[in-house]
Design a protein around this motif. Structure first.
Motif, PDB file in Angstrom:
ATOM      1  N   LEU A 139       0.633  -0.998  -0.148  1.00  0.00           N
ATOM      2  CA  LEU A 139       0.102   0.100  -0.452  1.00  0.00           C
ATOM      3  C   LEU A 139       1.014   0.934  -0.057  1.00  0.00           C
ATOM      4  O   LEU A 139       1.802   1.266   0.911  1.00  0.00           O
ATOM      5  N   ARG A 170       0.829   4.334   1.461  1.00  0.00           N
ATOM      6  CA  ARG A 170      -0.331   5.323   2.029  1.00  0.00           C
ATOM      7  C   ARG A 170      -0.769   6.794   1.898  1.00  0.00           C
ATOM      8  O   ARG A 170      -1.440   6.821   1.966  1.00  0.00           O
ATOM      9  N   ALA A 171       1.112   7.408   0.984  1.00  0.00           N
ATOM     10  CA  ALA A 171       0.380   8.832   0.524  1.00  0.00           C
ATOM     11  C   ALA A 171      -0.589   8.859  -0.837  1.00  0.00           C
ATOM     12  O   ALA A 171      -1.159   9.619  -0.843  1.00  0.00           O
ATOM     13  N   GLU A 222      -2.268   6.456  -1.390  1.00  0.00           N
ATOM     14  CA  GLU A 222      -4.032   5.447  -0.431  1.00  0.00           C
ATOM     15  C   GLU A 222      -4.449   4.704  -2.012  1.00  0.00           C
ATOM     16  O   GLU A 222      -5.307   4.299  -1.919  1.00  0.00           O
ATOM     17  N   MET A 223      -2.984   3.669  -2.298  1.00  0.00           N
ATOM     18  CA  MET A 223      -3.626   2.689  -3.459  1.00  0.00           C
ATOM     19  C   MET A 223      -2.954   2.036  -4.124  1.00  0.00           C
ATOM     20  O   MET A 223      -1.542   2.593  -2.730  1.00  0.00           O
ATOM     21  N   PRO A 224      -2.470   0.729  -4.094  1.00  0.00           N
ATOM     22  CA  PRO A 224      -1.649  -0.092  -3.952  1.00  0.00           C
ATOM     23  C   PRO A 224      -0.726   0.247  -4.727  1.00  0.00           C
ATOM     24  O   PRO A 224      -1.068   1.070  -5.976  1.00  0.00           O
ATOM     25  N   ASP A 233      -4.856   2.401  -9.232  1.00  0.00           N
ATOM     26  CA  ASP A 233      -5.865   2.795  -8.447  1.00  0.00           C
ATOM     27  C   ASP A 233      -7.195   1.349  -8.522  1.00  0.00           C
ATOM     28  O   ASP A 233      -7.080   0.971  -9.716  1.00  0.00           O
ATOM     29  N   PRO A 234      -7.647   1.030  -7.481  1.00  0.00           N
ATOM     30  CA  PRO A 234      -8.321  -0.373  -7.474  1.00  0.00           C
ATOM     31  C   PRO A 234      -9.519  -0.193  -8.410  1.00  0.00           C
ATOM     32  O   PRO A 234     -10.093  -1.458  -8.280  1.00  0.00           O
ATOM     33  N   THR A 235      -9.866   1.519  -8.520  1.00  0.00           N
ATOM     34  CA  THR A 235     -11.014   1.001  -8.976  1.00  0.00           C
ATOM     35  C   THR A 235     -10.882   0.541 -10.537  1.00  0.00           C
ATOM     36  O   THR A 235     -12.485   0.498 -11.158  1.00  0.00           O
ATOM     37  N   MET A 256      -5.456  -8.026  -4.110  1.00  0.00           N
ATOM     38  CA  MET A 256      -5.733  -7.389  -3.710  1.00  0.00           C
ATOM     39  C   MET A 256      -7.279  -8.419  -3.239  1.00  0.00           C
ATOM     40  O   MET A 256      -8.634  -8.136  -2.218  1.00  0.00           O
ATOM     41  N   GLU A 299      -1.278  -7.450   2.894  1.00  0.00           N
ATOM     42  CA  GLU A 299      -0.500  -5.739   3.402  1.00  0.00           C
ATOM     43  C   GLU A 299       0.893  -5.683   2.128  1.00  0.00           C
ATOM     44  O   GLU A 299       1.053  -4.471   2.478  1.00  0.00           O
ATOM     45  N   MET A 338     -10.161   2.128   1.469  1.00  0.00           N
ATOM     46  CA  MET A 338      -9.553   2.744   0.481  1.00  0.00           C
ATOM     47  C   MET A 338     -10.384   2.845  -0.440  1.00  0.00           C
ATOM     48  O   MET A 338     -10.657   4.164  -0.944  1.00  0.00           O
ATOM     49  N   TYR A 339     -11.081   2.524  -0.823  1.00  0.00           N
ATOM     50  CA  TYR A 339     -12.462   2.095  -1.374  1.00  0.00           C
ATOM     51  C   TYR A 339     -13.633   3.657  -0.929  1.00  0.00           C
ATOM     52  O   TYR A 339     -14.090   4.472  -1.479  1.00  0.00           O
ATOM     53  N   ILE A 357      -5.190   3.843   6.388  1.00  0.00           N
ATOM     54  CA  ILE A 357      -6.157   5.439   5.352  1.00  0.00           C
ATOM     55  C   ILE A 357      -6.495   6.264   6.219  1.00  0.00           C
ATOM     56  O   ILE A 357      -7.819   5.255   7.081  1.00  0.00           O
ATOM     57  N   GLN A 362       3.647  15.629   5.349  1.00  0.00           N
ATOM     58  CA  GLN A 362       3.219  16.352   4.630  1.00  0.00           C
ATOM     59  C   GLN A 362       3.154  18.149   5.293  1.00  0.00           C
ATOM     60  O   GLN A 362       2.974  18.862   4.661  1.00  0.00           O
TER      61      GLN A 362
END
Lengths: 391, 289
Positions: free
Chosen positions: A114, A116-117, A119-121, A150-152, A190, A195, B106-107, B183, B217
């Protein structure tokens, strides 16, 4: 939760991520049987522990005959393997994985974690396989390619192309194979609430195939409830017994190497307490978060676990009572001292709701080794003095 | 003034009728929070704590005009609850629940952002505007009205910090527990800007911890955008590498996310950084005098 290499490779196999063939063994006889079953004339005998750096520690050996398989399995099974990730105490090897030898042309690195900045894998790949990836990141960060996904939308062709061009893979067939490999790895990430997934090295064979030579996987503990298959892979012998026992009682415990035992409500305040002990010249013996519902039973269990550590010379109980009133916690602490024989000084700081009443309760109880503190700093100073025998 | 919530804020509770939801909703109402109803599927039409229960967030919003939701549903249903709130036009979801899967968040956060909904948490004590509105599980009595804004990843350190600030004779405008998961919703940056714009807030306390780079940040952001004095503490200076310190996100991986690196970045941005949380109160006094 982490799993062994051989278990990670079982998951890889389910998803069609290519690996060398291998079989797990718990005895020397099984190891030799496994080698026979796999066939061929070269095998790798690999210690199965939850730590990297096994090769350097002597836990991975190349065997060129069945006799050598026997010899190495005998050496490795039951050995205490020390690597840069195990700590000086090392880890006992209880299983060996026997794997067919592979024809290694190139060693690469591939991982998914992940970001973290963002917020996606993010998929990370490098041509510097076989090396410690953190070292590569520090010394030659340009050699690590990072592709956030982007997981979407999921893993798309362009993600794959970024990877292969970044790695300098030019052969079209090899490109296809690598992209297929990476997309499957992402799917595992996914699907299984992973992790961290790391293959180091991922090898290219002489015939241009990609194989996962190693496999490291860790899972999101909060998602294990929906993955009974992963939960079943838990190897409790790999976990710290005190941490595990604490967890069974809803306590979060981590042993450190100092002298002052800490019992605190809340993870942030628990770290802040360790920092404060350090700030006033002491050393914390542990991290311990008793959670939001500190009562006599959890506090007693906390004392028990802290006192297993022979280095502990004093205990600092630091509770900020919020919804739970301090007078109740004070009574809980007194009860706990009856349940567990606490021989070291216990410094108690209770603040928040009903703190004056709590101080009164502790004072009236008049127990020799229970010392009241007025605030965090006072408590830390008293704990440090007590540990030095100066209180 | 204050940030995000005040005495007029209309709040609904998702997971209203459960044990935790009931206990804390009651505490919030006692504090003065304007809870106008709650949502528990299949309990629509009932009354709970004297307030109406609805089957869906949409119904609750239509009937009550609520703009904020406090979320107490079990971990496996957190993402669903957050997305339902966003879909129903809620402006801010405060997620108290601990242990929501990272992938779900995340979603959920992506969808919330798309719908223009702000989120606080998950795994956090919530938000409180002193003497006006408490949406969460913190002990309300320690937050005296005042001019210090507080942002923290940790629950009990929020209480510790607020208590010291009040003991020094100052008080809190609004305190926000942002949570320590990998998150999270609103983070330091957005909240710092809100406190900067809030005329009632004169100084800001920021409490961080090891893991991730939100504090780094924030340091950059403070340097460029924040003129009010900031006091910071980073928990975990003595935490070992590679060990998760209670919070899911509180872990130093390799050499990234250490307390030292965060403290240095904040100091370089002109923030008053304290080495122990015991110094927060004194430091606030210093920057305000």
């Amino acid at each position: 939760m982490n799993i062994h290499e051989y278990q990670a490779k079982q998951i890889f196999a389910e998803y069609g991520v290519p690996t060398p063939r291998g079989l797990i063994a718990e005895t020397v006889e099984e190891a030799v049987e496994n080698a026979k079953e796999l066939g061929g004339n070269i095998w790798v005998v690999k210690a199965q522990i939850h730590a990297g750096g096994r090769g350097l520690g002597g836990g991975v050996k190349l065997a060129k005959s069945l006799d050598e398989v026997k010899k190495y399995a005998d050496e490795i099974l039951g050995m205490t393997l020390v690597t840069h990730q195990t700590g000086p105490e090392g880890k006992l090897v209880q299983k060996v994985y026997i794997e067919e030898g592979a024809d290694i042309k190139d060693e690469l690195y591939l991982g998914v974690v992940l970001d973290r900045a963002k917020e996606m894998p993010v998929i990370m790949a490098s041509t510097e396989g076989g090396m410690e990836i953190e070292k590569v990141a520090e010394e030659t960060p340009e050699k690590i390619i990072k592709v956030a996904i982007d997981p979407t939308i999921g893993f798309q062709g362009f993600h794959g192309r970024e990877l292969v061009f970044g790695l300098g893979i030019t052969d079209k067939l090899e490109q296809r194979k690598f992209i297929d490999f990476a997309s499957k790895l992402f799917k595992i990430y996914m699907d299984k609430d992973v992790e961290l997934i790391e293959i180091n090295p991922l090898i290219k064979t002489g015939s241009g195939d990609f194989l996962a030579l190693d496999g490291k996987m860790g899972f999101d503990d909060s998602a294990l409830f929906r993955h009974p298959d992963i939960e079943a892979m838990r190897d409790i012998s790999e976990e710290d017994p005190d941490e595990r026992e604490a967890a069974e009682y809803g306590l979060s415990y981590i042993a450190l190497d100092g002298e002052i035992g800490c019992m605190v409500n809340g993870a942030g305040l628990a770290m802040g307490t360790m920092d404060t002990i350090n700030y006033v010249g002491g050393t914390p013996a542990n991290f311990l978060d008793v959670g939001g519902k500190a009562n006599a039973e959890t506090v007693a269990k906390g004392f028990e676990i802290i006192l297993k550590n022979p280095n502990v010379k004093a205990i600092f109980v630091n509770i900020f009572g919020g919804i739970v009133r301090c007078d109740r916690i004070a009574n809980g602490i007194l009860e706990a001292t009856k349940m567990v024989d606490v021989k070291v000084p216990v410094i108690v700081r209770l603040d928040g709701t009903n703190a004056p009443e709590a101080a009164e309760i502790l004072k009236n109880a008049n127990i020799d080794n229970v010392i009241n503190a007025t605030d965090l700093l006072d408590g830390a100073k008293k704990a440090v003095a007590a540990a030095k025998g100066e209180l | 003034m204050s940030i995000l919530v005040n005495k007029d804020t209309k709040v609904i509770v998702q997971g209203f009728t459960g044990g935790e939801g009931t206990f804390h909703s009651e505490q919030c109402m006692e504090y003065g929070t304007n809870i106008v109803g709650g949502v528990t599927p299949n309990k629509g039409g009932q009354e709970h704590l004297g307030k109406p229960v609805f089957n869906t967030v949409k119904e609750a919003v239509d009937a009550t005009g609520a703009t904020v939701s406090m979320v107490f549903v079990p971990p496996a249903f957190v993402a669903d609850a957050v997305m339902e709130a966003a879909d129903a036009g809620i402006e801010l979801a405060v997620v108290i629940t601990e242990g929501a899967p990272v992938k779900d968040m995340m979603y959920a956060k992506m969808y919330a952002t798309k719908k223009g909904m702000k989120t606080i948490g998950p795994n956090c004590p919530g938000i409180i505007t002193a003497d006006e509105c408490k949406i969460g599980i913190m002990p309300g009595n320690i937050f005296k009205k005042g001019k210090v804004g507080l942002i923290s990843k940790s629950g009990t350190l929020t209480y510790e910090g607020a208590n010291q600030v009040c003991n020094e004779g100052f008080g809190i405008s609004t305190a926000v527990g942002i949570g320590g998961d990998p998150i999270i919703g609103l983070s330091y940056k957005q909240l710092l800007q809100m406190f900067q714009d809030d005329p009632e807030t004169e100084a800001i306390v920021m409490i961080g911890e090891i893991g991730g780079d939100l504090e780094i940040q924030a340091a950059k952001f403070i340097k460029e955008n924040i003129t009010k004095p900031v006091v910071a503490f980073i928990a975990g200076q003595t935490a070992p590498k590679g060990k998760r310190m209670g919070h899911a996100g509180a872990i130093v991986s390799g050499s990234a996310g250490t307390a030292k690196e965060k403290m240095e970045a904040l100091e370089a941005a002109g923030v008053k950084v304290v080495v122990s949380p015991a110094e927060i109160g004194k430091a606030v006094k210093e920057v305000l005098s």
